[in-house]
Write an enzyme that holds these catalytic residues in place. Sequence first.
Site, PDB file in Angstrom:
ATOM      1  CG  ASP A  56      -7.132   3.083   3.253  1.00  0.00           C
ATOM      2  OD1 ASP A  56      -8.205   2.791   2.674  1.00  0.00           O
ATOM      3  OD2 ASP A  56      -6.879   4.221   3.657  1.00  0.00           O
ATOM      4  CE  LYS A  80      -2.343   3.151   2.090  1.00  0.00           C
ATOM      5  NZ  LYS A  80      -2.301   3.913   3.308  1.00  0.00           N
TER       6      LYS A  80
END
Length: 213
Positions: A137, A119
């Site tokens: 997320d 991420k």
Amino acid sequence: MNRSKKSEKIGKILDKLYPSTPVPLNHSNAYTLLVAVMLSAQTTDKKVNQVTPELFKYADTPEAMNNLKVETIKNLIQEIGLAPTKAKNLKKMAKQLIDGGGVKADWEYLESLAGVGHKTASVVMAQWYNIPAFPVDTHIHRLASRWGLSKAKNVEMTERDLKKLWNKKSWNKRHLQIIFFGREYCPARNHNLKECPICKWTATKKRIKEENK
Ligand code: SF4
């Protein structure tokens, strides 16, 4: 409505609500962005932006960061969640960057850095290098599920689903638009499915019933 039509309609709403998508974390180069994104795990961007000016007074390059003691880094970022672990990772990452020639647009390299997962690497790729990426997320994961765009059980699979729904060129802005939307419309409680610009037409009857219990 099928997923593809839904995503098209959601895309139009997001474009209208958020025509511009400024990068939320303050930074001046790829390295300071990488550090800020690392720090933002389980912390608000606002908090990170409050802490980074002081941190970058002492550590605006990997060399300067590497010269600091872990304890000093920890004290500089102490207001942020998981400060002890993040401080250790920042020092380790700084050394890796020195050895590796700095921050680069290279997935494998970025993901090999201490404290940098897929991420974080995706945010740097998207927001600094402008390479299409879709950082997912837990907030985006939750919204994708609420909007019926993905039934995935984890963020990796949600990322794969969302990437199929939107044009590659729009991934970078879609990611930010969904984050902005979540911040504005998705409080932890008291959301109103009937008034929300997206859930009012995406929410299933089952969900409306459950949330009205
Ligand atoms: S109703 Fe609106 S605020 Fe609530 S989950 Fe849906 S998008 Fe978020």
